[in-house]
Design an enzyme around this catalytic site. Structure first.
Site, PDB file in Angstrom:
ATOM      1  N   ALA A  17       0.733  -1.228  -0.012  1.00 13.51           N
ATOM      2  CA  ALA A  17      -0.076   0.074   0.265  1.00 13.51           C
ATOM      3  C   ALA A  17       0.862   1.264  -0.115  1.00 13.51           C
ATOM      4  O   ALA A  17       0.251   2.366  -0.133  1.00 13.51           O
ATOM      5  CB  ALA A  17      -0.985  -0.190   1.053  1.00 13.51           C
ATOM      6  N   GLN A  26      -6.323  -0.565   2.084  1.00 24.41           N
ATOM      7  CA  GLN A  26      -6.031   0.125   3.432  1.00 24.41           C
ATOM      8  C   GLN A  26      -6.005   1.609   3.000  1.00 24.41           C
ATOM      9  O   GLN A  26      -5.269   2.181   2.290  1.00 24.41           O
ATOM     10  CB  GLN A  26      -4.577  -0.217   3.725  1.00 24.41           C
ATOM     11  CG  GLN A  26      -3.917   0.520   5.004  1.00 24.41           C
ATOM     12  CD  GLN A  26      -2.627   0.208   5.310  1.00 24.41           C
ATOM     13  OE1 GLN A  26      -1.773   0.223   4.594  1.00 24.41           O
ATOM     14  NE2 GLN A  26      -2.336   0.489   6.637  1.00 24.41           N
ATOM     15  N   THR A  63       2.576  -0.802   9.374  1.00 17.88           N
ATOM     16  CA  THR A  63       2.297  -2.394   9.089  1.00 17.88           C
ATOM     17  C   THR A  63       1.413  -3.220   9.749  1.00 17.88           C
ATOM     18  O   THR A  63       0.761  -3.875   9.019  1.00 17.88           O
ATOM     19  CB  THR A  63       3.822  -2.906   9.106  1.00 17.88           C
ATOM     20  OG1 THR A  63       4.365  -2.613  10.171  1.00 17.88           O
ATOM     21  CG2 THR A  63       4.681  -2.245   7.986  1.00 17.88           C
ATOM     22  N   HIS A  72      18.807 -12.330 -47.646  1.00 13.03           N
ATOM     23  CA  HIS A  72      19.029 -10.998 -47.315  1.00 13.03           C
ATOM     24  C   HIS A  72      17.820 -10.123 -47.899  1.00 13.03           C
ATOM     25  O   HIS A  72      17.288 -10.312 -48.838  1.00 13.03           O
ATOM     26  CB  HIS A  72      20.352 -10.600 -47.847  1.00 13.03           C
ATOM     27  CG  HIS A  72      20.796 -10.996 -48.912  1.00 13.03           C
ATOM     28  ND1 HIS A  72      22.160 -11.794 -48.741  1.00 13.03           N
ATOM     29  CD2 HIS A  72      20.527 -11.492 -50.143  1.00 13.03           C
ATOM     30  CE1 HIS A  72      22.599 -12.355 -50.180  1.00 13.03           C
ATOM     31  NE2 HIS A  72      21.241 -12.008 -51.027  1.00 13.03           N
ATOM     32  N   TYR A  94      10.973  -9.429 -47.034  1.00 13.54           N
ATOM     33  CA  TYR A  94      10.042  -9.570 -45.910  1.00 13.54           C
ATOM     34  C   TYR A  94       9.025 -10.438 -46.343  1.00 13.54           C
ATOM     35  O   TYR A  94       8.518 -10.686 -47.472  1.00 13.54           O
ATOM     36  CB  TYR A  94       9.276  -8.099 -45.997  1.00 13.54           C
ATOM     37  CG  TYR A  94       7.987  -8.357 -45.269  1.00 13.54           C
ATOM     38  CD1 TYR A  94       7.811  -8.559 -43.934  1.00 13.54           C
ATOM     39  CD2 TYR A  94       6.899  -8.334 -45.988  1.00 13.54           C
ATOM     40  CE1 TYR A  94       6.692  -8.745 -43.134  1.00 13.54           C
ATOM     41  CE2 TYR A  94       5.758  -8.428 -45.064  1.00 13.54           C
ATOM     42  CZ  TYR A  94       5.657  -8.676 -43.925  1.00 13.54           C
ATOM     43  OH  TYR A  94       4.290  -8.805 -43.108  1.00 13.54           O
ATOM     44  N   ALA A 117      17.446 -11.865 -52.927  1.00 12.40           N
ATOM     45  CA  ALA A 117      17.598 -10.641 -52.218  1.00 12.40           C
ATOM     46  C   ALA A 117      16.064  -9.461 -52.828  1.00 12.40           C
ATOM     47  O   ALA A 117      15.992  -9.727 -53.861  1.00 12.40           O
ATOM     48  CB  ALA A 117      18.775  -9.962 -52.271  1.00 12.40           C
TER      49      ALA A 117
END
Length: 455
Positions: A10, A73, A79, A360, A363, A377
């Site tokens: 808390a 709390q 404590t 190389h 994507y 490539a």
């Protein structure tokens, strides 16, 4: 013996100088409180009760789980007051009290502490310190029995000379806890209800206070500011490095290596500098990871090589496959055995068959690539039409020429070839050559533009 665990979380943590609740500050990619909860779960309690206050909504949002009971709390009155808020929810025979900003506590240490608890004995975790400033002192009688804990601000000069400090972690018989908490007073320098006062009450009631100590004082170190947080981080990382080296991993430099999750490793693994392992990572035998790599939520089978500066996220790398340097494998990427992904290649939701090669500058997204296929490539799969994703399927032994655009959905069947510079929009039958580019035209007498000169 049944167990309830109460975690005190808390506090505001003003010295952090942060809008983030102190217990949510991360160590090794997980919040401090998250580490404590992880340790607590391994003790198989009947309940885990997290006492929250400052930043309560943020704590709930980040850590909500079915096995956690959050207790509010509203006012931070110490404590003892914090533990009292959880009392109505406690049902077990033993109560273990932990702290949300003490993330390195070892499960084995807590197990030893719990073994000390009986109906007439409680367990207290203490620590020997060269400099106990700030810690409550463990006061013992002439027979070395614990008789009280005195907070640093309330201690006499003689008591401040004591080097045994209170960690705050204790395990108590639940049958006594409610009575002790009800008798707490805030008549002290802080005006708070100290949980530590139950120790003197236990002694006065005839109970024995049995102590245990951690193997390493850093186990019980909290973090009140950014410097202490960084110390916890570095200690955690060195501890994980030692664990991995003991399991058969060679780390080029254990001080330049980070684990931020759950890692399992085989033998004869080599990890170079500045490698980060995040989430759930499985590394089998004979894997080599080059410098400056991030491996997240991935599996690396036997003999995999990941070369420098590669980012592997949510991927499966088959036996003896390799990736990099500068490779990026995004979630859903799978490399078959002996597949090769070279430099500046990005895969996303792509499956490469055994022995496939993407050398190389490529994507591949939403793609299925057959065994032994070679991709030249500069090739990309055009998998997104602005609204939906589409799949590209390449059969076995396909050869894709350089600088190809594969416009999905499209299938290129076994043994087919595509010419360099092609934009493939239609399926290519097996064993055929697909050519999709403008015919070259040479213009006679063409003159280059001349730069206009200014007067």
């Amino acid at each position: 013996m049944s167990l309830d665990i109460v975690i005190l979380a808390a506090g505001q943590g003003t010295r952090m100088r942060s809008a983030l609740p102190k217990v949510l500050h991360p160590v090794a990619g997980n919040s401090m409180l998250g580490h404590v909860i992880h340790s607590a779960r391994q003790l198989s309690p009947v309940g885990i009760h997290v006492v929250i206050g400052h930043g309560a909504d943020a704590v709930r949002e980040q850590l909500a789980a079915d096995d956690l009971n959050f207790v509010m709390q509203d006012k931070q009155l110490g404590t003892g007051h914090a533990v009292a808020q959880a009392l109505p929810a406690l049902t077990a025979e033993t109560v273990l009290i932990l702290y949300g900003d003490v993330p390195l506590i070892e499960v084995e240490t807590l197990q030893r502490l719990l073994k000390r608890v009986t109906p007439e004995q409680l367990g207290l975790l203490t620590v020997k310190l060269d400099d106990p400033t700030g810690y409550g002192r463990i006061v013992r009688d002439d027979q070395h029995r614990v008789c009280a804990i005195v907070e640093h601000k309330d201690a006499t000069d003689a008591q401040k000379a004591i080097t045994e400090g209170n960690t705050g972690i204790l395990a108590v018989p639940a049958s006594h806890l409610q009575d002790w908490l009800g008798r707490l007073s805030n008549n002290n320098a802080q005006g708070e209800y100290y949980l530590t006062d139950v120790i003197a009450m236990a002694v006065n009631d005839g109970l024995v206070v049995a102590t245990e100590q951690p193997h390493d004082a850093m186990e019980v170190q909290g973090a009140n500011d950014r410097k202490q947080l960084s110390e916890l981080e570095r200690h955690y990382q060195l501890r994980e490095a030692r664990r991995l080296m003991a399991a058969g991993v060679t780390l080029r430099d254990p001080s330049r290596f980070d684990v931020r999750g759950e890692v399992s490793v085989g033998r004869d693994v080599l990890i170079d500098i500045n490698v980060i392992l995040e989430g759930k990572v499985i590394i089998e035998d004979d894997v080599v990871i080059g410098p400056n790599c991030v491996i997240k939520d991935s599996t690396l089978r036997k003999g995999v090589v990941v070369k420098a500066n590669s980012h592997i996220d949510g991927a499966l790398l088959g036996e003896c496959s390799d990736a990099g340097p500068f490779a990026r494998l995004r979630p859903g990427s799978v490399l078959g055995a002996k597949a090769h992904v070279g430099n500046f290649v990005e895969l996303k939701n792509a499956n490469l068959g055994e022995g496939a090669k993407v050398g190389h500058l490529t994507y591949l997204g939403d793609a299925e690539v057959g065994a032994r296929t070679n991709i030249g490539a500069g090739t990309i799969t055009c998998n997104y039409d602005g609204a939906n994703k589409h799949k590209t399927t390449l059969g076995a032994d396909v050869f894709i020429g350089s600088n190809n655009s594969l416009v999905a959905p499209v299938d290129i069947l076994d043994g087919a070839t595509t010419a360099a510079g092609s934009t493939i929009t239609q399926n290519v039958p097996a064993e055929q050559l697909g050519v999709a580019r403008a015919r070259q035209r040479n213009i006679e007498g063409w003159k280059r533009p001349v730069k206009i000169t200014k007067d």
